[in-house]
Design a protein around this motif. Structure first.
Motif, PDB file in Angstrom:
ATOM      1  N   ALA A   1      -8.540 -39.153  28.338  1.00 48.92           N
ATOM      2  CA  ALA A   1      -9.622 -40.073  27.983  1.00 48.92           C
ATOM      3  C   ALA A   1      -9.628 -40.352  26.487  1.00 48.92           C
ATOM      4  O   ALA A   1      -9.890 -41.489  26.053  1.00 48.92           O
ATOM      5  N   LEU A   2      -9.310 -39.338  25.678  1.00 49.17           N
ATOM      6  CA  LEU A   2      -9.306 -39.526  24.229  1.00 49.17           C
ATOM      7  C   LEU A   2      -8.208 -40.492  23.796  1.00 49.17           C
ATOM      8  O   LEU A   2      -8.411 -41.311  22.893  1.00 49.17           O
ATOM      9  N   VAL A   3      -7.054 -40.415  24.450  1.00 51.94           N
ATOM     10  CA  VAL A   3      -5.971 -41.348  24.124  1.00 51.94           C
ATOM     11  C   VAL A   3      -6.398 -42.785  24.440  1.00 51.94           C
ATOM     12  O   VAL A   3      -6.106 -43.720  23.687  1.00 51.94           O
ATOM     13  N   VAL A   4      -7.124 -42.972  25.559  1.00 54.62           N
ATOM     14  CA  VAL A   4      -7.629 -44.302  25.913  1.00 54.62           C
ATOM     15  C   VAL A   4      -8.621 -44.781  24.863  1.00 54.62           C
ATOM     16  O   VAL A   4      -8.588 -45.936  24.433  1.00 54.62           O
ATOM     17  N   VAL A   5      -9.510 -43.900  24.452  1.00 52.20           N
ATOM     18  CA  VAL A   5     -10.502 -44.261  23.435  1.00 52.20           C
ATOM     19  C   VAL A   5      -9.817 -44.711  22.149  1.00 52.20           C
ATOM     20  O   VAL A   5     -10.173 -45.733  21.560  1.00 52.20           O
ATOM     21  N   ASN A   6      -8.809 -43.960  21.718  1.00 52.02           N
ATOM     22  CA  ASN A   6      -8.103 -44.316  20.484  1.00 52.02           C
ATOM     23  C   ASN A   6      -7.341 -45.627  20.618  1.00 52.02           C
ATOM     24  O   ASN A   6      -7.212 -46.387  19.658  1.00 52.02           O
ATOM     25  N   ALA A   7      -6.834 -45.916  21.815  1.00 52.78           N
ATOM     26  CA  ALA A   7      -6.079 -47.154  22.017  1.00 52.78           C
ATOM     27  C   ALA A   7      -6.990 -48.375  22.081  1.00 52.78           C
ATOM     28  O   ALA A   7      -6.628 -49.457  21.606  1.00 52.78           O
ATOM     29  N   LEU A   8      -8.187 -48.214  22.667  1.00 52.35           N
ATOM     30  CA  LEU A   8      -9.089 -49.352  22.850  1.00 52.35           C
ATOM     31  C   LEU A   8     -10.118 -49.500  21.732  1.00 52.35           C
ATOM     32  O   LEU A   8     -10.804 -50.520  21.672  1.00 52.35           O
ATOM     33  N   GLY A   9     -10.245 -48.502  20.874  1.00 51.39           N
ATOM     34  CA  GLY A   9     -11.237 -48.562  19.814  1.00 51.39           C
ATOM     35  C   GLY A   9     -11.071 -49.781  18.932  1.00 51.39           C
ATOM     36  O   GLY A   9      -9.986 -50.037  18.415  1.00 51.39           O
ATOM     37  N   GLU A  10     -12.164 -50.566  18.802  1.00 53.49           N
ATOM     38  CA  GLU A  10     -12.170 -51.785  17.984  1.00 53.49           C
ATOM     39  C   GLU A  10     -11.059 -52.751  18.368  1.00 53.49           C
ATOM     40  O   GLU A  10     -10.496 -53.422  17.505  1.00 53.49           O
ATOM     41  N   SER A  11     -10.738 -52.820  19.683  1.00 52.95           N
ATOM     42  CA  SER A  11      -9.719 -53.747  20.175  1.00 52.95           C
ATOM     43  C   SER A  11     -10.336 -54.627  21.257  1.00 52.95           C
ATOM     44  O   SER A  11     -10.312 -54.277  22.440  1.00 52.95           O
ATOM     45  N   PRO A  12     -10.922 -55.778  20.895  1.00 52.55           N
ATOM     46  CA  PRO A  12     -11.560 -56.650  21.896  1.00 52.55           C
ATOM     47  C   PRO A  12     -10.602 -57.081  23.005  1.00 52.55           C
ATOM     48  O   PRO A  12     -11.009 -57.171  24.170  1.00 52.55           O
ATOM     49  N   TRP A  13      -9.355 -57.362  22.647  1.00 51.83           N
ATOM     50  CA  TRP A  13      -8.370 -57.766  23.652  1.00 51.83           C
ATOM     51  C   TRP A  13      -8.212 -56.678  24.715  1.00 51.83           C
ATOM     52  O   TRP A  13      -8.327 -56.919  25.912  1.00 51.83           O
TER      53      TRP A  13
ATOM     54  N   TRP B   1     -15.987 -52.722  20.440  1.00 53.87           N
ATOM     55  CA  TRP B   1     -16.733 -51.480  20.650  1.00 53.87           C
ATOM     56  C   TRP B   1     -16.154 -50.360  19.788  1.00 53.87           C
ATOM     57  O   TRP B   1     -14.932 -50.251  19.623  1.00 53.87           O
ATOM     58  N   ASP B   2     -17.048 -49.518  19.240  1.00 54.08           N
ATOM     59  CA  ASP B   2     -16.559 -48.370  18.485  1.00 54.08           C
ATOM     60  C   ASP B   2     -16.136 -47.269  19.465  1.00 54.08           C
ATOM     61  O   ASP B   2     -16.392 -47.321  20.674  1.00 54.08           O
ATOM     62  N   ARG B   3     -15.483 -46.249  18.952  1.00 52.68           N
ATOM     63  CA  ARG B   3     -14.900 -45.225  19.814  1.00 52.68           C
ATOM     64  C   ARG B   3     -15.945 -44.414  20.577  1.00 52.68           C
ATOM     65  O   ARG B   3     -15.721 -44.021  21.728  1.00 52.68           O
ATOM     66  N   THR B   4     -17.076 -44.157  19.961  1.00 50.42           N
ATOM     67  CA  THR B   4     -18.114 -43.394  20.649  1.00 50.42           C
ATOM     68  C   THR B   4     -18.650 -44.170  21.852  1.00 50.42           C
ATOM     69  O   THR B   4     -18.880 -43.601  22.935  1.00 50.42           O
ATOM     70  N   THR B   5     -18.857 -45.466  21.678  1.00 49.34           N
ATOM     71  CA  THR B   5     -19.332 -46.305  22.790  1.00 49.34           C
ATOM     72  C   THR B   5     -18.330 -46.307  23.932  1.00 49.34           C
ATOM     73  O   THR B   5     -18.697 -46.162  25.111  1.00 49.34           O
ATOM     74  N   ILE B   6     -17.051 -46.477  23.592  1.00 46.13           N
ATOM     75  CA  ILE B   6     -16.015 -46.479  24.623  1.00 46.13           C
ATOM     76  C   ILE B   6     -15.987 -45.140  25.352  1.00 46.13           C
ATOM     77  O   ILE B   6     -15.812 -45.083  26.580  1.00 46.13           O
ATOM     78  N   ALA B   7     -16.167 -44.045  24.612  1.00 44.88           N
ATOM     79  CA  ALA B   7     -16.163 -42.721  25.236  1.00 44.88           C
ATOM     80  C   ALA B   7     -17.267 -42.606  26.282  1.00 44.88           C
ATOM     81  O   ALA B   7     -17.039 -42.110  27.399  1.00 44.88           O
TER      82      ALA B   7
ATOM     83  N   GLY C   1     -14.060 -34.506  20.629  1.00 46.13           N
ATOM     84  CA  GLY C   1     -12.824 -35.043  20.068  1.00 46.13           C
ATOM     85  C   GLY C   1     -13.038 -36.336  19.315  1.00 46.13           C
ATOM     86  O   GLY C   1     -12.442 -36.560  18.254  1.00 46.13           O
ATOM     87  N   VAL C   2     -13.904 -37.215  19.856  1.00 44.01           N
ATOM     88  CA  VAL C   2     -14.153 -38.507  19.210  1.00 44.01           C
ATOM     89  C   VAL C   2     -14.857 -38.335  17.865  1.00 44.01           C
ATOM     90  O   VAL C   2     -14.587 -39.068  16.912  1.00 44.01           O
ATOM     91  N   THR C   3     -15.759 -37.358  17.788  1.00 46.89           N
ATOM     92  CA  THR C   3     -16.529 -37.152  16.558  1.00 46.89           C
ATOM     93  C   THR C   3     -15.880 -36.149  15.613  1.00 46.89           C
ATOM     94  O   THR C   3     -16.434 -35.837  14.565  1.00 46.89           O
ATOM     95  N   ASP C   4     -14.713 -35.629  15.957  1.00 60.63           N
ATOM     96  CA  ASP C   4     -13.997 -34.664  15.126  1.00 60.63           C
ATOM     97  C   ASP C   4     -13.539 -35.339  13.835  1.00 60.63           C
ATOM     98  O   ASP C   4     -12.968 -36.434  13.870  1.00 60.63           O
ATOM     99  N   PRO C   5     -13.756 -34.714  12.654  1.00 63.17           N
ATOM    100  CA  PRO C   5     -13.315 -35.338  11.397  1.00 63.17           C
ATOM    101  C   PRO C   5     -11.811 -35.522  11.288  1.00 63.17           C
ATOM    102  O   PRO C   5     -11.337 -36.340  10.496  1.00 63.17           O
TER     103      PRO C   5
END
Length: 755
Positions: free
Chosen positions: A213-225, A285-291, A569-573
């Motif tokens: 799920a984290l890999v998906v979040v990183n791939a889709l974060g701030e990507s409208p397409w 969408w930001d990463r937290t929202t996608i998560a 994971g999403v909120t990890d610095p």
């Protein structure tokens, strides 16, 4: 011997007058396999020769470059031969599949979890469920070692380990009513080994699902397409499920064409939506929202009937997954790119590689996990899939064939990573602490590695970033961006030129997100099955999969477990992936060792001692690999390798008043490293101890069965089947004759199944 199909016989059901046989007799099957025409013999000889030549070129080439087509030829030839001969050997000798025996999808059909599903749709569902981040990311990271080690492990490892595990687990689970891996272990190995297996599988499943799920979040974060296109697969899948269930039952090819057209429309429209003002705002969408959206989706997908969303969506995504990989393979054959990479790189004999730390043995075999052998697959193969199989002999196509297809995905990912300039590869996959996050810093670092024939200029990096539509490609670690650059590098040569590199890059990023998300939804449903099986040992009502309160409670618990890890994971610095991904490879392979051990115990108990080597050989290898890797990660004094060594390094630095160290540029980041390494080290100890307990219990059970000599089984009782379907993608002549007999029953008498 004749391959004629026996005449219809009386049905075991009093409610039906006469039915044709529900499957072919074993002697008919064997006779049909032995009878090959001269053309078929010539074709198999040609496949064997092509594979031999390709492997010879790969193994013996020591020049400055090698053509990528040899990877394609070696892989395809190897898979075809293994599927036709080795997989059929396993089917007839070790498993002894019988299509006249009803599967759980038939005798426990409930329209929700147990639903007999067309083999083509189920192949798509199973492949989509098992093919997550591993076959895309692992081979890219392992490209640091050169092309030969990764290629051998991906192909040979899949044929003799990964495909075997997936196939055998699927078959044994199906024979036991679709029981989960942990529950099968408890039934076969007793309370100690079984309890250890249940704890290990549940814990590892939480970690694996969160990582996917984290890999998906990183791939889709701030990507409208990407967000738009992936979101559109949900209503398309719902429409496909309703279409096959109510509108046009059984019209698989018809809805396949409709679904493919709608999917392509969603992908093409995604670029227009992403570039529009309203689309860029609404789908940004930001990463937290996608998560949180993925967490909610995971719950919904796990409780809805499998025919409504999960199976059609996974089948739909398979079009894109397999289509993209086949397209890439054909492009390689057409373009014939030269790979300027040695068979063994400078880091193959060292443990200080900038991309992956650790020696070739054992870390190659845990870095490339899903592409060759994956314990996660065993959970899927004992989760959703065995509850949907129509006929026993279809498990060869779905289990062995599905894993072979994923292995081919891994080969293509490796080739894509090798196709780009070596200097660019290291600039993209080295942390920003070493490259300084700039083109100039990356060039200086890469040129200082002493790589043969590598002289990277900053302009090369900035121009490539411009070509793919990114501000920078420096230190884009994790594997996905490298694969996207490699795919765009190959595909733009087919047509469109440099102007198309941006399109192919973003297409690949979106493809990877869709690729991985399907493993999240299936993983959540499997996690629910596992928990229900486990709680059923205490409260038997939970084993009733039709009991909706149990379904909702167990789904909520498992989603909350992996969802909380995902949010962490999403909120990890440090970006989260640094916390979780190092656990993925070792935990995944330890789970594979557990699965092979349990299967060995089952096979020994059933009296298959003569063929135990099929399971014992890959079990021995993966056990040595994973235990060695675990020991090094736990006890190594090198902070780049050992969890506790790194833990003490950062803990001492904080105590000394330092505010930055290595990749951690702030005190908060340093504290995160201390916390993360403690979690990693503790879980590593837990996982390896549990795995060793299960393996020892399985060995004891196996030896006891061999010594006792008497055969017993925990299989469900035999139920005669009253439905029929071919075993492979295409029906054989004998199967076509049997299909004709069933067709003569008429529509009102023909058995129905869910698409």
């Amino acid at each position: 011997m004749s391959t004629a199909v026996p005449p219809p016989k009386p049905s075991a059901s009093a409610g039906l007058a006469t039915l044709p046989p529900a499957g072919l007799d074993e002697d008919v099957i064997q006779a049909e396999r032995r009878r090959m025409s001269p053309l078929q013999i010539a074709a198999w000889v040609g496949v064997g020769l092509l594979g031999a030549v390709a492997w010879s070129v790969l193994a013996l080439s020591r020049g400055e470059s090698i053509n990528a087509i040899w990877f394609v030829f070696a892989a395809v030839a190897s898979y075809l031969i293994a599927y036709r001969f080795y997989a059929t050997f396993i089917e007839s000798r070790l498993l002894r599949a019988d299509d006249k025996r009803a599967t759980p999808a038939e005798y426990r059909a409930d329209g929700k979890d147990f639903a007999a599903t067309d083999r083509r749709v189920l192949f798509g569902h199973h492949f989509a469920a098992i093919a997550g981040a591993g076959p895309l990311v692992g081979p890219v990271l392992a490209a640091q070692l050169g092309y030969l080690p990764g290629t051998i492990w991906i192909i040979v490892g899949a044929i003799f380990a990964g495909c075997v595990q997936d196939y055998v687990v699927l078959f044994f689970s199906m024979r036991r009513g679709g029981r989960s891996m942990g529950q099968m272990a408890r039934d076969e190995l007793g309370p100690i080994g079984g309890t250890a297996a249940i704890i290990a599988t549940l814990t590892i499943m939480v970690i694996i699902t969160a990582i996917l799920a984290l890999v998906v979040v990183n791939a889709l974060g701030e990507s409208p397409w990407g967000v738009f296109s992936v979101s559109m697969t949900l209503p398309i899948a719902l429409f496909m499920g309703v279409y096959l269930r109510y509108i046009r039952p059984g019209r698989v090819m018809e809805i396949s064409v409709i679904g493919f057209v709608l999917l392509m429309a969603a992908i093409i429209a995604g670029r227009w939506v992403g570039e529009s003002a309203w689309g860029a705002e609404f789908f940004h969408w930001d990463r937290t929202t996608i998560a949180w959206v993925i967490i909610i989706y995971g719950f919904v997908a796990a409780v809805l009937p499998v025919w409504l969303l999960l199976a059609p969506r996974d089948y739909l995504s398979t079009f894109m997954k397999i289509g993209t990989i086949v397209m890439l393979a054909l492009a390689i054959v057409l373009v014939r790119p030269e790979l300027h990479v040695p068979a063994f790189s400078e880091f193959a004999s060292r443990s200080d590689g900038p991309v992956v730390s650790g020696s070739l043995f054992p870390f190659l075999f845990v870095t490339i996990a899903c592409g060759a052998l994956s314990g996660f697959h065993a959970l899927i193969a004992s989760g959703t899939t065995p509850k949907m199989v129509e006929k026993e002999r279809q498990t060869r196509l779905i289990g062995y064939g599905g894993m072979a297809m994923e292995s081919f995905v891994a080969v293509m990912a490796l080739v894509a990573a090798l196709s780009i300039d070596r200097g660019v590869y290291f600039a993209m996959n080295t942390s920003s602490a070493l490259t300084l996050g700039t083109a100039e810093g990356a060039s200086a670092f890469v040129n200082g590695l002493g790589l043969a024939n590598v002289n990277l200029a900053p302009e090369t990096l900035t121009q490539l970033a411009h070509n793919v539509g990114e501000e920078s490609i420096v230190s884009r670690t994790g594997g996905a961006p490298t694969l996207a650059v490699g795919l765009s590098h190959i595909m733009h040569q087919v047509g469109g030129g440099v102007a198309m590199m941006g399109f192919w890059y973003h297409f690949a990023i979106m493809f990877e997100a869709l690729f991985i998300l399907t493993a999240v939804d299936a993983g959540t449903r499997v996690a629910r099955f596992m928990l229900q099986d486990s709680l059923g040992n205490i409260a038997p009502r939970f084993r009733d999969l039709s009991w909706r309160p149990g379904v909702w409670i167990c789904t909520a618990i498992m989603v909350a477990a992996w969802g909380s890890v995902l949010i962490m994971g999403v909120t990890d610095p440090l970006g989260g992936i640094n916390t979780l991904f190092p656990l993925f490879g070792i935990a995944n392979q330890l789970l594979a060792a557990i699965a092979l051990a349990v299967c060995m115990g089952i096979a020994a108990r059933a009296g298959r001692g003569k063929y135990l080597w099929i399971l014992a050989v890959p079990l021995a290898f993966v056990t040595v690999v994973t235990v060695t890797a675990s020991i090094q990660k736990i006890f190594s004094s090198n902070p780049k390798v050992g969890y506790w060594a790194q833990h003490e390094q950062f803990k001492s630095a904080l105590a000394a008043g330092k505010t930055s160290l290595g990749t951690a540029k702030t005190q908060a980041a340093m504290e995160a490293v201390v916390r993360n390494t403690a979690v990693q080290g503790t879980l590593s100890v837990l996982f390896v101890v549990l795995a060793i307990i299960v393996i020892i219990a399985a060995v004891i059970s196996t030896l006891r069965s061999l010594r006792r000599g008497s055969h017993s089984s925990t299989e469900d009782p035999f139920v005669p089947s009253e439905i029929y379907a071919p075993s492979g993608l295409l029906a054989t002549p004998a199967e076509k004759e049997l299909e004709r007999q069933w067709a003569e029953l008429g529509v009102q008498r023909a058995p129905s199944h869910h698409g």
